[in-house]
Design a protein around this motif. Sequence first.
Motif, PDB file in Angstrom:
ATOM      1  N   GLU A 131     -90.376  17.230  35.718  1.00 14.88           N
ATOM      2  CA  GLU A 131     -89.331  18.383  35.539  1.00 14.88           C
ATOM      3  C   GLU A 131     -89.906  19.391  36.618  1.00 14.88           C
ATOM      4  O   GLU A 131     -90.792  20.020  36.497  1.00 14.88           O
ATOM      5  CB  GLU A 131     -89.215  19.038  34.253  1.00 14.88           C
ATOM      6  CG  GLU A 131     -88.581  17.895  33.419  1.00 14.88           C
ATOM      7  CD  GLU A 131     -88.194  18.463  31.791  1.00 14.88           C
ATOM      8  OE1 GLU A 131     -88.805  19.710  31.500  1.00 14.88           O
ATOM      9  OE2 GLU A 131     -87.283  17.956  31.167  1.00 14.88           O
ATOM     10  N   PRO A 132     -88.981  19.889  37.524  1.00 12.18           N
ATOM     11  CA  PRO A 132     -87.772  19.211  38.196  1.00 12.18           C
ATOM     12  C   PRO A 132     -87.943  17.672  38.552  1.00 12.18           C
ATOM     13  O   PRO A 132     -88.823  17.463  39.150  1.00 12.18           O
ATOM     14  CB  PRO A 132     -87.159  20.036  38.847  1.00 12.18           C
ATOM     15  CG  PRO A 132     -88.288  20.861  39.773  1.00 12.18           C
ATOM     16  CD  PRO A 132     -89.401  20.904  38.585  1.00 12.18           C
ATOM     17  N   THR A 133     -86.682  16.945  38.480  1.00  9.29           N
ATOM     18  CA  THR A 133     -86.947  15.607  39.298  1.00  9.29           C
ATOM     19  C   THR A 133     -85.989  15.828  40.657  1.00  9.29           C
ATOM     20  O   THR A 133     -84.910  16.164  40.458  1.00  9.29           O
ATOM     21  CB  THR A 133     -86.355  14.400  38.357  1.00  9.29           C
ATOM     22  OG1 THR A 133     -87.512  14.167  37.465  1.00  9.29           O
ATOM     23  CG2 THR A 133     -86.061  13.364  39.177  1.00  9.29           C
ATOM     24  N   LEU A 147     -81.100  17.633  42.141  1.00  8.71           N
ATOM     25  CA  LEU A 147     -82.086  18.327  41.475  1.00  8.71           C
ATOM     26  C   LEU A 147     -82.081  18.443  40.132  1.00  8.71           C
ATOM     27  O   LEU A 147     -80.945  19.079  39.642  1.00  8.71           O
ATOM     28  CB  LEU A 147     -82.480  19.531  42.307  1.00  8.71           C
ATOM     29  CG  LEU A 147     -83.842  20.407  41.618  1.00  8.71           C
ATOM     30  CD1 LEU A 147     -85.101  19.533  42.205  1.00  8.71           C
ATOM     31  CD2 LEU A 147     -83.651  21.622  42.526  1.00  8.71           C
ATOM     32  N   ALA A 148     -82.887  17.759  39.090  1.00  5.75           N
ATOM     33  CA  ALA A 148     -82.573  17.782  37.804  1.00  5.75           C
ATOM     34  C   ALA A 148     -83.932  18.518  36.932  1.00  5.75           C
ATOM     35  O   ALA A 148     -84.944  17.763  36.697  1.00  5.75           O
ATOM     36  CB  ALA A 148     -82.450  16.619  37.029  1.00  5.75           C
ATOM     37  N   PRO A 149     -83.892  19.841  36.768  1.00 13.14           N
ATOM     38  CA  PRO A 149     -84.916  20.477  35.957  1.00 13.14           C
ATOM     39  C   PRO A 149     -84.726  19.938  34.559  1.00 13.14           C
ATOM     40  O   PRO A 149     -85.897  20.247  34.066  1.00 13.14           O
ATOM     41  CB  PRO A 149     -84.261  22.138  36.004  1.00 13.14           C
ATOM     42  CG  PRO A 149     -83.445  22.055  37.283  1.00 13.14           C
ATOM     43  CD  PRO A 149     -82.984  20.851  37.420  1.00 13.14           C
ATOM     44  N   ASP A 150     -83.930  19.729  34.187  1.00 13.85           N
ATOM     45  CA  ASP A 150     -83.689  19.050  32.837  1.00 13.85           C
ATOM     46  C   ASP A 150     -82.538  17.978  32.704  1.00 13.85           C
ATOM     47  O   ASP A 150     -81.418  18.414  32.877  1.00 13.85           O
ATOM     48  CB  ASP A 150     -83.248  20.333  31.622  1.00 13.85           C
ATOM     49  CG  ASP A 150     -83.064  19.707  30.089  1.00 13.85           C
ATOM     50  OD1 ASP A 150     -83.108  18.564  29.809  1.00 13.85           O
ATOM     51  OD2 ASP A 150     -82.970  20.457  29.384  1.00 13.85           O
ATOM     52  N   ILE A 151     -82.990  16.679  32.722  1.00 12.88           N
ATOM     53  CA  ILE A 151     -81.991  15.660  32.748  1.00 12.88           C
ATOM     54  C   ILE A 151     -80.779  15.863  31.695  1.00 12.88           C
ATOM     55  O   ILE A 151     -79.717  15.256  31.860  1.00 12.88           O
ATOM     56  CB  ILE A 151     -82.599  14.207  32.794  1.00 12.88           C
ATOM     57  CG1 ILE A 151     -81.537  13.084  33.256  1.00 12.88           C
ATOM     58  CG2 ILE A 151     -83.295  13.968  31.495  1.00 12.88           C
ATOM     59  CD1 ILE A 151     -81.064  13.394  34.818  1.00 12.88           C
ATOM     60  N   ARG A 261     -86.722  15.260  53.182  1.00 11.27           N
ATOM     61  CA  ARG A 261     -86.480  16.826  53.402  1.00 11.27           C
ATOM     62  C   ARG A 261     -86.187  17.746  52.527  1.00 11.27           C
ATOM     63  O   ARG A 261     -86.707  19.023  52.221  1.00 11.27           O
ATOM     64  CB  ARG A 261     -85.240  17.006  54.647  1.00 11.27           C
ATOM     65  CG  ARG A 261     -85.181  18.264  54.819  1.00 11.27           C
ATOM     66  CD  ARG A 261     -84.189  18.298  55.902  1.00 11.27           C
ATOM     67  NE  ARG A 261     -83.603  19.842  56.324  1.00 11.27           N
ATOM     68  CZ  ARG A 261     -82.871  19.900  57.415  1.00 11.27           C
ATOM     69  NH1 ARG A 261     -82.365  19.079  57.883  1.00 11.27           N
ATOM     70  NH2 ARG A 261     -82.554  21.321  57.891  1.00 11.27           N
ATOM     71  N   ALA A 262     -85.326  17.281  51.326  1.00 10.36           N
ATOM     72  CA  ALA A 262     -85.153  18.026  50.218  1.00 10.36           C
ATOM     73  C   ALA A 262     -86.289  18.414  49.339  1.00 10.36           C
ATOM     74  O   ALA A 262     -86.525  19.337  48.636  1.00 10.36           O
ATOM     75  CB  ALA A 262     -83.940  17.265  49.361  1.00 10.36           C
ATOM     76  N   CYS A 263     -86.937  17.195  49.030  1.00  6.59           N
ATOM     77  CA  CYS A 263     -88.375  17.512  48.431  1.00  6.59           C
ATOM     78  C   CYS A 263     -89.317  18.489  48.858  1.00  6.59           C
ATOM     79  O   CYS A 263     -89.641  19.244  48.146  1.00  6.59           O
ATOM     80  CB  CYS A 263     -89.116  16.192  48.380  1.00  6.59           C
ATOM     81  SG  CYS A 263     -88.532  15.012  47.410  1.00  6.59           S
ATOM     82  N   LYS A 264     -89.499  18.433  50.309  1.00  5.24           N
ATOM     83  CA  LYS A 264     -90.232  19.456  51.115  1.00  5.24           C
ATOM     84  C   LYS A 264     -89.582  20.758  50.789  1.00  5.24           C
ATOM     85  O   LYS A 264     -90.270  21.933  50.473  1.00  5.24           O
ATOM     86  CB  LYS A 264     -90.455  19.157  52.559  1.00  5.24           C
ATOM     87  CG  LYS A 264     -91.274  18.104  52.755  1.00  5.24           C
ATOM     88  CD  LYS A 264     -91.238  17.700  54.308  1.00  5.24           C
ATOM     89  CE  LYS A 264     -91.997  16.720  54.688  1.00  5.24           C
ATOM     90  NZ  LYS A 264     -92.231  16.382  56.028  1.00  5.24           N
ATOM     91  N   ASP A 265     -88.289  21.101  50.988  1.00  2.00           N
ATOM     92  CA  ASP A 265     -87.733  22.347  50.838  1.00  2.00           C
ATOM     93  C   ASP A 265     -87.637  23.122  49.678  1.00  2.00           C
ATOM     94  O   ASP A 265     -87.813  24.179  49.610  1.00  2.00           O
ATOM     95  CB  ASP A 265     -86.165  22.100  51.625  1.00  2.00           C
ATOM     96  CG  ASP A 265     -86.017  21.865  52.858  1.00  2.00           C
ATOM     97  OD1 ASP A 265     -87.059  22.052  53.730  1.00  2.00           O
ATOM     98  OD2 ASP A 265     -84.877  21.632  53.387  1.00  2.00           O
ATOM     99  N   GLU A 266     -87.636  22.177  48.595  1.00  2.00           N
ATOM    100  CA  GLU A 266     -87.463  22.708  47.192  1.00  2.00           C
ATOM    101  C   GLU A 266     -89.108  22.641  46.692  1.00  2.00           C
ATOM    102  O   GLU A 266     -88.880  22.974  45.305  1.00  2.00           O
ATOM    103  CB  GLU A 266     -86.489  21.712  46.263  1.00  2.00           C
ATOM    104  CG  GLU A 266     -85.062  21.703  46.625  1.00  2.00           C
ATOM    105  CD  GLU A 266     -84.767  23.309  46.511  1.00  2.00           C
ATOM    106  OE1 GLU A 266     -84.719  23.668  45.443  1.00  2.00           O
ATOM    107  OE2 GLU A 266     -83.778  23.638  47.143  1.00  2.00           O
ATOM    108  N   GLY A 267     -89.948  22.162  47.201  1.00 12.47           N
ATOM    109  CA  GLY A 267     -91.240  22.013  46.655  1.00 12.47           C
ATOM    110  C   GLY A 267     -91.541  21.206  45.619  1.00 12.47           C
ATOM    111  O   GLY A 267     -92.207  21.551  44.656  1.00 12.47           O
ATOM    112  N   VAL A 268     -90.746  20.202  45.764  1.00 12.88           N
ATOM    113  CA  VAL A 268     -90.857  18.982  45.007  1.00 12.88           C
ATOM    114  C   VAL A 268     -91.871  18.110  45.197  1.00 12.88           C
ATOM    115  O   VAL A 268     -91.597  17.514  46.277  1.00 12.88           O
ATOM    116  CB  VAL A 268     -89.611  18.704  44.424  1.00 12.88           C
ATOM    117  CG1 VAL A 268     -89.642  17.238  43.276  1.00 12.88           C
ATOM    118  CG2 VAL A 268     -88.565  19.459  43.677  1.00 12.88           C
ATOM    119  N   ASP A 269     -92.933  17.519  44.396  1.00 15.87           N
ATOM    120  CA  ASP A 269     -93.923  16.617  44.985  1.00 15.87           C
ATOM    121  C   ASP A 269     -93.504  14.999  44.554  1.00 15.87           C
ATOM    122  O   ASP A 269     -94.332  14.281  44.699  1.00 15.87           O
ATOM    123  CB  ASP A 269     -95.348  16.891  44.648  1.00 15.87           C
ATOM    124  CG  ASP A 269     -95.602  16.934  42.814  1.00 15.87           C
ATOM    125  OD1 ASP A 269     -94.598  16.703  42.222  1.00 15.87           O
ATOM    126  OD2 ASP A 269     -96.560  17.232  42.629  1.00 15.87           O
TER     127      ASP A 269
END
Length: 370
Positions: A131-133, A147-151, A261-269
Amino acid sequence: MADEPLVLGIETSCDETGVGIVRGTTLLADAVASSVDTHARYGGVVPEIASRAHLEAMVPTIERALKTAGVSARDLDGIAVTAGPGLAGALLVGVSAAKAYAYALNKPLYGVNHLASHICVDQLEHGPLPEPTMALLVSGGHSSLLLAPDITADVRPMGATIDDAAGEAFDKIARVLDLGFPGGPVIDRLAKEGDPAAIAFPRGLSGSRDPAYDFSFSGLKTAVARWIEAKRNAGEEVPVRDVAASFQEAVVDVLTRKAVRACKDEGVDHLMIGGGVAANSRLRALAEERCEKAGIRLRVPRPGLCTDNGAMVAALGAEMVARNRPASDLDLSADSSLPVTDPHVPGTQGHGHAHDHDHVHEVSKENLYP
C-alpha cells in the motif's frame, strides 16, 4: 468464522462465467465456463448471447467450484459479485444469482468493482498487496493506470484510454488480418516469429505535450489497417508476422513506458499488471526489463488469473470481510459504468446483511408491483 474469511466470488461482466472460492488469500477453486467460441463466429462478444450463456452456466459452475474447494455453501462467510463495470445484461445475471444465494444462505453480500478485483487477484499469487499499489490494467474494455492506497476503499485513476482499449485494438487488427476472434493470443503467437522493428507504427499520446498517463490506440489501429490495405491494393503479400510483431510492440511500448513513469512520479517502487492483455508474453517481458532498469518490483499474476475469473472477485470479497467493510444491500443493482473510484457498493441501510428478510420482501414487492 475462521481467522481467514471463506468467500465465494461470481464474475459475469462479459462472456465468461467465473466462480472462485478463496480462504483469505488462498485460492481453493477457480471454475470458469466460457462462451467465447459462440461469439467467435460474430467477430466479437454479443451481449444477449453472453447473458443467456451465463444463465445456463451459473448453477453448474457454482456447484463445480464448491466441489473443487471441498466446502459447503453453508460454510461461506460471504458472497461477492461483480456489480460493474461491464455488459449490463451479463452483470444482471451474476448479481441476481449472488443475491439469491446470499438470501437463501443468510450470508452477507458484497457487490465489488471489476477493475479493483483485477488488482486484488494478485494477492492469491504473491501475497498481500503493498500500500499503495500502482496497477496497470489492460483488457478488451479497459486500459487504466490506477493508484490504490487501499484496494477496498481508495482507488484513484491516474490515466485511462480515451478511445480503443488495448485488447480492443488487438481484436480489431486480428480481424483486419483475418486471424479470428479473440485477437490477443493469436497475435502474441505470430509476433514471436516476426520482427518488432520491421514497421514503424505510431505510439499514441507519447509527445511531450500529451497527457502523461492516458492511452490512445485508435490512431495506431487506423495506421496498421491502412498499411495492410496499401499492401493488398498494390498486390503485395502482407507480412503477417512482422505486422503482428510491430503492432504489438507499439502497444506494449506505450503501456510499459507510461506505467514505469507513473511509478517514478508517485514514488511507488513496484508495479502490478492485470487484465486479459497482461497474459501477453511481450508485455510481460518488456515490463520486466523496464521495471528492473528502474528499480521497480513487478507483480503479474499467472495468465489464468489475468483474464476475467471468479477468483479475483472472491479475493476482493475476502479482503472486504477481513477489513470489516459494510456489506451491500439485497437490492444491489448492476452498474455497467461503475466508476473505479468505487471498489465496492456498500449497503445504504448500514447493514446489508441477508438476514434482513423484511427488507428483501419490500424490495421484491416494489419490483413486482410498482
